[in-house]
Design an enzyme around this catalytic site. Structure first.
Site, PDB file in Angstrom:
ATOM      1  N   LYS A 122       0.834  -1.207   0.000  1.00  0.00           N
ATOM      2  CA  LYS A 122       0.000   0.000   0.000  1.00  0.00           C
ATOM      3  C   LYS A 122       0.871   1.261   0.000  1.00  0.00           C
ATOM      4  O   LYS A 122       0.531   2.262  -0.640  1.00  0.00           O
ATOM      5  CB  LYS A 122      -0.929   0.009   1.223  1.00  0.00           C
ATOM      6  CG  LYS A 122      -2.194  -0.828   1.025  1.00  0.00           C
ATOM      7  CD  LYS A 122      -3.186  -0.068   0.153  1.00  0.00           C
ATOM      8  CE  LYS A 122      -4.532  -0.646  -0.037  1.00  0.00           C
ATOM      9  NZ  LYS A 122      -4.759  -1.997  -0.370  1.00  0.00           N
ATOM     10  N   LYS A 204      -2.850 -10.837  -8.735  1.00  0.00           N
ATOM     11  CA  LYS A 204      -4.111 -11.533  -8.456  1.00  0.00           C
ATOM     12  C   LYS A 204      -5.300 -10.713  -8.947  1.00  0.00           C
ATOM     13  O   LYS A 204      -5.179  -9.506  -9.141  1.00  0.00           O
ATOM     14  CB  LYS A 204      -4.233 -11.806  -6.958  1.00  0.00           C
ATOM     15  CG  LYS A 204      -4.115 -10.567  -6.115  1.00  0.00           C
ATOM     16  CD  LYS A 204      -4.392 -10.818  -4.656  1.00  0.00           C
ATOM     17  CE  LYS A 204      -4.550  -9.496  -3.944  1.00  0.00           C
ATOM     18  NZ  LYS A 204      -5.149  -9.546  -2.662  1.00  0.00           N
ATOM     19  N   LYS A 207     -10.366  -6.098  -6.687  1.00  0.00           N
ATOM     20  CA  LYS A 207     -11.522  -5.219  -6.877  1.00  0.00           C
ATOM     21  C   LYS A 207     -11.127  -3.927  -7.570  1.00  0.00           C
ATOM     22  O   LYS A 207     -11.891  -3.354  -8.319  1.00  0.00           O
ATOM     23  CB  LYS A 207     -12.135  -4.868  -5.522  1.00  0.00           C
ATOM     24  CG  LYS A 207     -12.745  -6.055  -4.816  1.00  0.00           C
ATOM     25  CD  LYS A 207     -13.784  -5.576  -3.830  1.00  0.00           C
ATOM     26  CE  LYS A 207     -13.921  -6.519  -2.670  1.00  0.00           C
ATOM     27  NZ  LYS A 207     -12.879  -6.289  -1.654  1.00  0.00           N
TER      28      LYS A 207
HETATM   29  P1  AMP Z   1     -10.732  -8.332  -0.215  1.00  0.00           P
HETATM   30  O1  AMP Z   1     -11.236  -8.324  -1.623  1.00  0.00           O
HETATM   31  O2  AMP Z   1      -9.290  -7.952  -0.117  1.00  0.00           O
HETATM   32  O3  AMP Z   1     -11.628  -7.609   0.735  1.00  0.00           O
HETATM   33  O4  AMP Z   1     -10.751  -9.858   0.239  1.00  0.00           O
HETATM   34  C1  AMP Z   1     -11.918 -10.554   0.582  1.00  0.00           C
HETATM   35  C2  AMP Z   1     -11.633 -12.034   0.595  1.00  0.00           C
HETATM   36  O5  AMP Z   1     -11.391 -12.509  -0.732  1.00  0.00           O
HETATM   37  C3  AMP Z   1     -10.384 -12.407   1.407  1.00  0.00           C
HETATM   38  O6  AMP Z   1     -10.654 -13.635   2.070  1.00  0.00           O
HETATM   39  C4  AMP Z   1      -9.312 -12.596   0.364  1.00  0.00           C
HETATM   40  O7  AMP Z   1      -8.330 -13.514   0.775  1.00  0.00           O
HETATM   41  C5  AMP Z   1     -10.112 -13.163  -0.801  1.00  0.00           C
HETATM   42  N1  AMP Z   1      -9.492 -12.801  -2.080  1.00  0.00           N
HETATM   43  C6  AMP Z   1      -9.369 -11.562  -2.622  1.00  0.00           C
HETATM   44  N2  AMP Z   1      -8.746 -11.616  -3.824  1.00  0.00           N
HETATM   45  C7  AMP Z   1      -8.465 -12.930  -4.052  1.00  0.00           C
HETATM   46  C8  AMP Z   1      -7.859 -13.648  -5.124  1.00  0.00           C
HETATM   47  N3  AMP Z   1      -7.426 -13.038  -6.229  1.00  0.00           N
HETATM   48  N4  AMP Z   1      -7.734 -14.999  -5.000  1.00  0.00           N
HETATM   49  C9  AMP Z   1      -8.193 -15.644  -3.908  1.00  0.00           C
HETATM   50  N5  AMP Z   1      -8.783 -15.033  -2.867  1.00  0.00           N
HETATM   51  C10 AMP Z   1      -8.921 -13.695  -2.923  1.00  0.00           C
END
Ligand code: AMP
Length: 346
Positions: A122, A204, A207
């Site tokens: 970040k 990866k 969002k």
């Molecule tokens: P976030 O989008 O960072 O709020 O993550 C929400 C959940 O989605 C968390 O459990 C992350 O580990 C999972 N997550 C987010 N992006 C990925 C990805 N590209 N592959 C697998 N898990 C993900």
């Protein structure tokens, strides 16, 4: 003795996980997190939340954040979460989390927080906004988990380090004040934590970054087709059983998630039997098939989420119900924590 065993069998383990409302949910969220949530809801005592406090670290637009919260709730339900079975709530509706965050901040040290991979990332991405919330992000996350004394945390691979930090804070707290907080562990049904890569195989799915290479649960069929058909490929393997470049492996991984075993096997065998001048595998066909299977997979989720978002009153009712369930559990933990620290005067 017998009674105690029966009681232990009746008490379900506590599960917690959250998703930040920073944009549209994508395939990584689904396979890294939500797919597990849905399977866990029948087996465990589950708390799932929308992490709106966490999203403040990037100073989002207020209106957009509000809309995102409702959409994330709707998308979770569309993926199969039953708000009657689980506590589905918004983080800011449970202020007890903020108090535990304060106590845990006393167990967290600047040096280790600065070394966190996500923090360093970040700092690189938003050097103009390195706020204290960003630094103590893993502490708030520990509070999210420990407030329900959760032991299983279904998350993607990117969260492994944060879980380790949550265990450290719980251990330090327990060491100082007595055994109050159980140690939480990352959980995935397959054993291995999942990481869904973006369509170009670089980084990866996310969002907010790399949007043309991320498949969102709100993408319509044509957008899905367009994104997949544009995915990176090459001239094909030069020898039989050639090692796969990451971007090709990634297409097979995605296929493994949404296509039939026969389909995946057919393309894998085409790949393995190809060589220079004898290219059996056709990446165009592979992508076409993947696009159709992906579109069929996402469509029902997208349609249900769209329907749910038309009824704000019902979503609000669901959020309130979730906040009540979560608040009850959070208050119980906070009573134990306060009395352990000696913050109980009356
Ligand atoms: P976030 O989008 O960072 O709020 O993550 C929400 C959940 O989605 C968390 O459990 C992350 O580990 C999972 N997550 C987010 N992006 C990925 C990805 N590209 N592959 C697998 N898990 C993900």
């Amino acid at each position: 003795m017998k009674k105690r065993l029966i009681f232990a069998a009746m008490v379900k383990e506590v599960v917690l996980s959250g998703i930040r409302p920073t944009g549209f949910l994508h395939l990584g969220n689904y396979f890294g997190a939500m797919r597990n949530y849905v399977r866990m809801q029948d087996e465990f005592n589950c708390y799932f939340f929308v992490a709106n406090w966490h999203s403040l670290t990037t100073h989002p637009d207020t209106k957009e954040l509000q809309a995102n919260v409702l959409r994330v709730i709707a998308e979770n339900i569309a993926c199969g979460l039953d708000p009657e079975k689980v506590a589905l709530y918004v983080q800011s509706d449970v202020p007890q989390i903020a108090e535990l965050y304060l106590y845990l901040n006393m167990m967290a040290y600047k040096g280790e927080l600065e070394k966190t991979v996500t923090f360093k990332e970040k700092v690189r991405l938003q050097p103009e906004n390195v706020n204290a919330g960003l630094l103590t992000y893993p502490v708030l996350q520990a509070a999210d988990i420990l407030i329900h004394r959760a032991v299983k945390v279904p998350v993607g691979k990117d969260q492994e380090q944060h879980l380790e930090m949550a265990r450290n804070y719980a251990e330090r707290f327990n060491h100082r004040y007595g055994e109050i907080l159980p140690l939480p562990y990352a959980f995935n049904y397959g054993g291995e934590l999942v990481k869904i890569m973006s369509l170009d195989g670089e980084g990866k799915m996310s969002k907010s970054e790399n949007q043309m290479n991320t498949l969102y649960l709100a993408d319509d069929d044509d957008v899905i087709r367009k994104k997949i058909m544009k995915a990176k490929t090459d001239g094909g393997p030069l020898t039989p059983n050639a090692p796969m470049p990451a971007y090709i492996e990634n297409l097979f991984t995605l296929m493994g998630l949404v296509s039939s075993t026969d389909t995946v096997e057919k393309f894998r065998s085409d790949y393995n039997n190809s060589s220079e001048g004898n290219c059996i595998i056709r990446y165009g066909d592979l992508k076409k098939q993947l696009a159709e299977d992906m579109a069929a997979f996402i469509k029902p989720i997208r349609e249900k989420a769209t329907d749910l978002q038309k009824d704000t009153a019902t979503l609000q009712k669901i959020m309130k119900m979730g906040a009540e369930k979560a608040g009850e559990s959070a208050s119980k933990t906070l009573t134990l924590v306060r009395s352990a620290i000696g913050m109980n005067y009356y």
